[in-house]
Motif scaffolding. Structure first.
Motif, PDB file in Angstrom:
ATOM      1  N   ALA A 219       0.847  -1.397   0.094  1.00 11.52           N
ATOM      2  CA  ALA A 219      -0.073   0.028  -0.075  1.00 11.52           C
ATOM      3  C   ALA A 219       0.857   1.195   0.146  1.00 11.52           C
ATOM      4  O   ALA A 219       0.489   2.212   0.446  1.00 11.52           O
ATOM      5  CB  ALA A 219      -0.924  -0.047   1.160  1.00 11.52           C
ATOM      6  N   CYS A 220       1.772   1.224  -0.671  1.00 12.23           N
ATOM      7  CA  CYS A 220       2.915   2.596  -0.636  1.00 12.23           C
ATOM      8  C   CYS A 220       3.645   2.350  -2.116  1.00 12.23           C
ATOM      9  O   CYS A 220       3.811   1.391  -2.789  1.00 12.23           O
ATOM     10  CB  CYS A 220       3.759   2.245   0.588  1.00 12.23           C
ATOM     11  SG  CYS A 220       4.955   1.248   0.537  1.00 12.23           S
ATOM     12  N   VAL A 221       4.361   3.806  -2.270  1.00 12.55           N
ATOM     13  CA  VAL A 221       5.583   3.975  -2.944  1.00 12.55           C
ATOM     14  C   VAL A 221       6.837   4.305  -2.114  1.00 12.55           C
ATOM     15  O   VAL A 221       6.515   5.294  -1.325  1.00 12.55           O
ATOM     16  CB  VAL A 221       5.166   4.946  -4.182  1.00 12.55           C
ATOM     17  CG1 VAL A 221       6.487   5.076  -4.850  1.00 12.55           C
ATOM     18  CG2 VAL A 221       4.070   4.498  -4.998  1.00 12.55           C
ATOM     19  N   SER A 222       7.930   3.599  -2.264  1.00 10.28           N
ATOM     20  CA  SER A 222       9.064   4.189  -1.515  1.00 10.28           C
ATOM     21  C   SER A 222      10.110   4.808  -2.444  1.00 10.28           C
ATOM     22  O   SER A 222      10.192   4.623  -3.738  1.00 10.28           O
ATOM     23  CB  SER A 222       9.649   3.025  -0.747  1.00 10.28           C
ATOM     24  OG  SER A 222      10.086   1.926  -1.775  1.00 10.28           O
ATOM     25  N   CYS A 223      10.692   5.666  -1.899  1.00  5.11           N
ATOM     26  CA  CYS A 223      11.923   6.340  -2.667  1.00  5.11           C
ATOM     27  C   CYS A 223      13.426   6.082  -1.936  1.00  5.11           C
ATOM     28  O   CYS A 223      13.353   6.229  -0.860  1.00  5.11           O
ATOM     29  CB  CYS A 223      11.737   8.043  -2.690  1.00  5.11           C
ATOM     30  SG  CYS A 223      12.879   8.808  -3.405  1.00  5.11           S
ATOM     31  N   HIS A 224      14.225   6.006  -2.941  1.00  7.87           N
ATOM     32  CA  HIS A 224      15.470   5.338  -2.404  1.00  7.87           C
ATOM     33  C   HIS A 224      16.803   5.882  -3.053  1.00  7.87           C
ATOM     34  O   HIS A 224      16.637   6.204  -4.287  1.00  7.87           O
ATOM     35  CB  HIS A 224      15.672   3.934  -2.523  1.00  7.87           C
ATOM     36  CG  HIS A 224      14.711   2.950  -1.886  1.00  7.87           C
ATOM     37  ND1 HIS A 224      14.735   2.662  -0.558  1.00  7.87           N
ATOM     38  CD2 HIS A 224      13.196   2.814  -2.263  1.00  7.87           C
ATOM     39  CE1 HIS A 224      13.657   1.875  -0.315  1.00  7.87           C
ATOM     40  NE2 HIS A 224      12.861   1.938  -1.279  1.00  7.87           N
ATOM     41  N   ASP A 225      17.585   6.193  -2.282  1.00 11.67           N
ATOM     42  CA  ASP A 225      19.058   6.634  -2.579  1.00 11.67           C
ATOM     43  C   ASP A 225      19.454   5.387  -3.643  1.00 11.67           C
ATOM     44  O   ASP A 225      19.650   4.272  -3.179  1.00 11.67           O
ATOM     45  CB  ASP A 225      20.019   6.893  -1.742  1.00 11.67           C
ATOM     46  CG  ASP A 225      21.256   7.500  -2.370  1.00 11.67           C
ATOM     47  OD1 ASP A 225      21.471   8.735  -2.135  1.00 11.67           O
ATOM     48  OD2 ASP A 225      22.117   6.676  -2.402  1.00 11.67           O
ATOM     49  N   ALA A 226      20.235   5.851  -5.028  1.00 10.48           N
ATOM     50  CA  ALA A 226      20.364   5.064  -5.833  1.00 10.48           C
ATOM     51  C   ALA A 226      21.899   4.594  -5.570  1.00 10.48           C
ATOM     52  O   ALA A 226      22.218   3.356  -5.934  1.00 10.48           O
ATOM     53  CB  ALA A 226      20.538   5.496  -7.237  1.00 10.48           C
ATOM     54  N   GLY A 227      22.390   5.021  -4.504  1.00 11.32           N
ATOM     55  CA  GLY A 227      23.829   4.457  -4.207  1.00 11.32           C
ATOM     56  C   GLY A 227      23.696   3.671  -3.003  1.00 11.32           C
ATOM     57  O   GLY A 227      24.308   2.611  -3.179  1.00 11.32           O
ATOM     58  N   SER A 228      23.247   4.119  -1.897  1.00  7.30           N
ATOM     59  CA  SER A 228      23.056   3.189  -0.709  1.00  7.30           C
ATOM     60  C   SER A 228      21.999   2.477  -0.758  1.00  7.30           C
ATOM     61  O   SER A 228      22.025   1.758  -0.033  1.00  7.30           O
ATOM     62  CB  SER A 228      23.307   4.267   0.411  1.00  7.30           C
ATOM     63  OG  SER A 228      22.033   5.185   0.482  1.00  7.30           O
ATOM     64  N   GLY A 229      20.985   2.837  -1.419  1.00  6.77           N
ATOM     65  CA  GLY A 229      19.677   2.122  -1.096  1.00  6.77           C
ATOM     66  C   GLY A 229      18.848   2.769  -0.187  1.00  6.77           C
ATOM     67  O   GLY A 229      17.691   2.242   0.238  1.00  6.77           O
ATOM     68  N   ALA A 230      19.240   3.703   0.776  1.00 11.25           N
ATOM     69  CA  ALA A 230      18.570   4.019   2.015  1.00 11.25           C
ATOM     70  C   ALA A 230      17.022   4.807   1.463  1.00 11.25           C
ATOM     71  O   ALA A 230      16.971   5.482   0.337  1.00 11.25           O
ATOM     72  CB  ALA A 230      19.284   5.548   2.588  1.00 11.25           C
ATOM     73  N   GLU A 231      16.099   4.479   2.439  1.00  9.93           N
ATOM     74  CA  GLU A 231      14.788   5.021   1.871  1.00  9.93           C
ATOM     75  C   GLU A 231      14.763   6.431   2.693  1.00  9.93           C
ATOM     76  O   GLU A 231      15.199   6.896   3.377  1.00  9.93           O
ATOM     77  CB  GLU A 231      13.880   4.337   2.646  1.00  9.93           C
ATOM     78  CG  GLU A 231      12.330   4.731   2.343  1.00  9.93           C
ATOM     79  CD  GLU A 231      11.275   3.628   3.127  1.00  9.93           C
ATOM     80  OE1 GLU A 231      10.520   4.347   3.748  1.00  9.93           O
ATOM     81  OE2 GLU A 231      11.553   2.390   2.878  1.00  9.93           O
ATOM     82  N   LEU A 232      14.324   7.171   1.420  1.00  7.64           N
ATOM     83  CA  LEU A 232      14.281   8.710   1.571  1.00  7.64           C
ATOM     84  C   LEU A 232      12.798   9.151   1.787  1.00  7.64           C
ATOM     85  O   LEU A 232      12.690  10.369   2.316  1.00  7.64           O
ATOM     86  CB  LEU A 232      14.725   9.338   0.305  1.00  7.64           C
ATOM     87  CG  LEU A 232      16.163   8.955  -0.096  1.00  7.64           C
ATOM     88  CD1 LEU A 232      16.666   9.456  -1.334  1.00  7.64           C
ATOM     89  CD2 LEU A 232      17.209   9.225   0.991  1.00  7.64           C
TER      90      LEU A 232
END
Length: 295
Positions: A219-232
């Motif tokens: 039930a969501c969309v997540s956004c991530h840094d393309a280098g570390s994968g960290a969720e933003l």
């Protein structure tokens, strides 16, 4: 980043909404209902909605750079489609020996090659592969992934990494990518989601290089840094099965999100009346133009 509230722009009740592709040429969003064999076009500036019924499942869409109309992935392979005439022309059917498979997600790389992933229709057998269709109509098996469900792909800003989802195992992989030839290097695990996150489905890259991932069952969309994968960031949606994301609109700052009714019980559907809708939200994030097919 600023993320507005998601609003339903087409309550289509899609069984399996997917395949989002923004057309700057038409100022419209193409998308599909895979299982109901429907191709949709939504034009935000005047609200126009059009539907084409196709003879087979349809899962991914790309515009053509030189030719007219679209390239689609149907159940068995690739086809040209002319929305004006309704003409459908098969290009390639690359895995006749895998009768239990169908094509699923896909999109073009910056060089105009159309990457399409296959999957087991039952979402269980590890029979998925990635295919690469060139402008000359030649289709090659670029990766025998042996995943039950393939999703994605998307690329890094420099075009040297391809990301793809092994959805059933909740893993996002990163592959070294050679832009000139379209060849892939050895996979590395980029992200692994938990049961509570659901399953990574379609995804896209924004103009800052961040990855936006739809979560089936999450039930969501997540956004991530393309280098570390960290969720933003994490954007909640009002229905469980979120299937794909794409930036569109005149300045590519509208985030479109598709969803599905498939897999939800009657009780769940009663609580989620917007299941299968197409959503849109305004952001201060800019996306990238969808690359057209080179043929």
């Amino acid at each position: 980043m600023r993320l507005g509230a998601p609003r339903p722009v087409w309550e289509a009740g899609a069984t399996l909404g997917e395949g989002l592709c923004w057309s700057a040429r038409d100022a419209a969003l193409w998308w599909v209902d895979i299982l109901e064999r429907k191709l949709f076009r939504y034009r935000p500036h005047d609200g126009e909605r059009r539907i084409w019924s196709l003879p087979d499942t349809v899962s991914a869409v790309a515009e053509r750079r030189r030719g007219t109309g679209l390239v689609l992935t149907l159940r068995r392979g690739y086809a040209f489609f002319d929305p004006k005439s309704g003409a459908l022309e098969t290009i390639a059917e690359p895995e006749p020996e895998r009768s239990g498979n169908r094509f699923n997600d896909g999109k073009c790389d910056a060089q105009g090659r159309f990457w399409g992933g296959t999957m087991d229709f039952g979402c269980e057998a590890p029979t998925g592969a990635w295919y690469r269709l060139g402008a000359d109509g030649r289709c090659v098996r670029a990766l025998d992934a042996q995943w039950p469900v393939t999703n994605g792909p998307t690329w890094s800003l420099d075009g040297r990494t391809m990301f793809a989802n092994d959805t059933a195992r909740r893993v996002v992989y990163a592959f070294p990518f050679e832009p000139d030839t379209g060849t892939l290097g050895a996979a590395r695990e980029f992200l692994r989601f938990t049961e509570a996150d659901g399953y990574p489905d379609g995804m896209t890259t924004d103009a800052e290089g961040r990855l936006w991932i739809a979560h089936w069952g999450g039930a969501c969309v997540s956004c991530h840094d393309a280098g570390s994968g960290a969720e933003l960031a994490r954007l909640p949606l009002p229905t469980d099965h979120i299937t794909n994301v794409a930036f569109g609109g005149p300045d590519l700052t509208t985030l479109f999100v598709s969803s599905a009714r498939s897999g939800l019980s009657d009780a769940q559907l009663a609580l989620q009346p917007l299941a299968g809708a197409l959503f849109a939200l305004e952001t201060d994030v800019r996306g990238l133009p969808a690359a057209p097919f080179a043929g």
